[in-house]
Design a protein around this motif. Structure first.
Motif, PDB file in Angstrom:
ATOM      1  N   GLY A   1     -22.577  -0.860  12.439  1.00 30.59           N
ATOM      2  CA  GLY A   1     -21.899   0.264  13.075  1.00 30.59           C
ATOM      3  C   GLY A   1     -20.920   0.956  12.142  1.00 30.59           C
ATOM      4  N   GLY A   2     -20.352   0.210  11.197  1.00 29.58           N
ATOM      5  CA  GLY A   2     -19.489   0.816  10.196  1.00 29.58           C
ATOM      6  C   GLY A   2     -20.279   1.754   9.288  1.00 29.58           C
ATOM      7  N   ALA A   3     -21.448   1.294   8.866  1.00 32.21           N
ATOM      8  CA  ALA A   3     -22.312   2.140   8.041  1.00 32.21           C
ATOM      9  C   ALA A   3     -22.749   3.374   8.823  1.00 32.21           C
ATOM     10  N   LEU A   4     -23.067   3.192  10.102  1.00 30.71           N
ATOM     11  CA  LEU A   4     -23.452   4.328  10.938  1.00 30.71           C
ATOM     12  C   LEU A   4     -22.273   5.282  11.164  1.00 30.71           C
ATOM     13  N   THR A   5     -21.065   4.746  11.153  1.00 32.33           N
ATOM     14  CA  THR A   5     -19.876   5.586  11.289  1.00 32.33           C
ATOM     15  C   THR A   5     -19.777   6.545  10.110  1.00 32.33           C
ATOM     16  N   ILE A   6     -19.935   6.028   8.908  1.00 29.88           N
ATOM     17  CA  ILE A   6     -19.884   6.904   7.722  1.00 29.88           C
ATOM     18  C   ILE A   6     -21.037   7.899   7.750  1.00 29.88           C
ATOM     19  N   ALA A   7     -22.225   7.431   8.123  1.00 28.68           N
ATOM     20  CA  ALA A   7     -23.373   8.347   8.227  1.00 28.68           C
ATOM     21  C   ALA A   7     -23.087   9.446   9.247  1.00 28.68           C
ATOM     22  N   SER A   8     -22.402   9.093  10.323  1.00 28.10           N
ATOM     23  CA  SER A   8     -22.058  10.089  11.343  1.00 28.10           C
ATOM     24  C   SER A   8     -21.082  11.122  10.796  1.00 28.10           C
TER      25      SER A   8
ATOM     26  N   ALA B   1     -13.625   9.559  11.690  1.00 26.32           N
ATOM     27  CA  ALA B   1     -14.443   8.348  11.612  1.00 26.32           C
ATOM     28  C   ALA B   1     -13.594   7.188  11.098  1.00 26.32           C
ATOM     29  N   VAL B   2     -13.779   6.017  11.725  1.00 29.67           N
ATOM     30  CA  VAL B   2     -13.132   4.792  11.242  1.00 29.67           C
ATOM     31  C   VAL B   2     -14.207   3.724  11.124  1.00 29.67           C
ATOM     32  N   CYS B   3     -14.476   3.349   9.890  1.00 29.34           N
ATOM     33  CA  CYS B   3     -15.509   2.362   9.562  1.00 29.34           C
ATOM     34  C   CYS B   3     -14.862   1.001   9.328  1.00 29.34           C
ATOM     35  N   PHE B   4     -15.459  -0.009   9.927  1.00 29.74           N
ATOM     36  CA  PHE B   4     -15.049  -1.382   9.638  1.00 29.74           C
ATOM     37  C   PHE B   4     -16.222  -2.072   8.934  1.00 29.74           C
ATOM     38  N   TYR B   5     -16.084  -2.276   7.650  1.00 30.24           N
ATOM     39  CA  TYR B   5     -16.998  -2.992   6.769  1.00 30.24           C
ATOM     40  C   TYR B   5     -18.472  -2.651   6.960  1.00 30.24           C
ATOM     41  N   GLY B   6     -18.882  -1.583   6.279  1.00 31.84           N
ATOM     42  CA  GLY B   6     -20.285  -1.199   6.230  1.00 31.84           C
ATOM     43  C   GLY B   6     -20.426   0.160   5.562  1.00 31.84           C
ATOM     44  N   ILE B   7     -21.313   0.261   4.598  1.00 31.40           N
ATOM     45  CA  ILE B   7     -21.552   1.520   3.888  1.00 31.40           C
ATOM     46  C   ILE B   7     -23.043   1.826   4.010  1.00 31.40           C
ATOM     47  N   PRO B   8     -23.383   3.057   4.401  1.00 30.86           N
ATOM     48  CA  PRO B   8     -24.804   3.381   4.585  1.00 30.86           C
ATOM     49  C   PRO B   8     -25.554   3.452   3.259  1.00 30.86           C
TER      50      PRO B   8
END
Length: 190
Positions: A66-73, A83-90
């Motif tokens: 979901g963190g990676a999807l946050t950045i993608a969003s 956007a607030v990402c918690f540990y994840g990069i797309p």
């Protein structure tokens, strides 16, 4: 306290189309089979729905996948205001963080072993990319914590120990939530 209890309307899209990961193995299987562009489309539909139904601004947040999807969003969905990402990069084929159209805050653990996805080196590279592209951003790397450090449930704390992600550090969780609240407060409540 939940995000809704913090005063936000919360909508969680069903990215797995009704399937549930009732244990770690099934959750891993679902994540590996995720249609990432489809998931971003589902998040886009959710953001659009929120704006059409009374939310003047929309934020996206997520953990791990979901963190990676946050950045993608933040990159792919014009309706996203923060956007607030918690540990994840797309992966770069899904979204290039330098193209983010929404402000991005991101949280990572210094001891996260997930190379290329959420480890500290990847977090530092993300920070450099966002700064170079002049995307409003904050990237935090918390000492003495690993992946899933925000999971404060009793089951999550036990699972972190079992998987080698280390001990629970409530002070890191509290600090990350305070930063989350400040970021969403700045970009969504203004």
């Amino acid at each position: 306290m939940t995000i809704a209890q913090k005063g936000y309307r919360a909508l969680i899209p069903d990215l797995y189309r009704g399937k549930l990961g009732l244990d770690a193995a099934e959750a891993q299987h679902l994540m590996e089979g995720l249609d990432w562009p489809g998931a971003v489309a589902d998040i886009a539909a959710s953001a659009k729905w929120l704006k059409e139904h009374g939310s003047p601004k929309v934020g996206v947040t997520g953990f791990c996948m979901g963190g990676a999807l946050t950045i993608a969003s933040a990159v792919r969905i014009p309706e996203v205001d923060a956007a607030v990402c918690f540990y994840g990069i797309p992966p770069p084929e899904l979204a290039d963080p330098t193209q983010a159209k929404a402000p991005v805050q991101a949280h990572f653990g210094q001891n996260d072993p997930m190379k290329g996805f959420s480890d500290a080196e990847s977090a530092k590279a993300l920070e450099e990319k966002l700064q170079k592209a002049e995307v409003p951003s904050e990237v935090y790397i918390y000492p003495n914590v690993a992946h899933a450090f925000m999971n404060a449930s009793p089951e999550g704390i036990e699972r972190k120990k079992e998987t080698g992600f280390g001990d629970h550090h409530q002070e890191a969780v509290d600090l990350a939530w305070s930063r989350f609240e400040a970021w969403f407060g700045k970009y969504l409540k203004a």
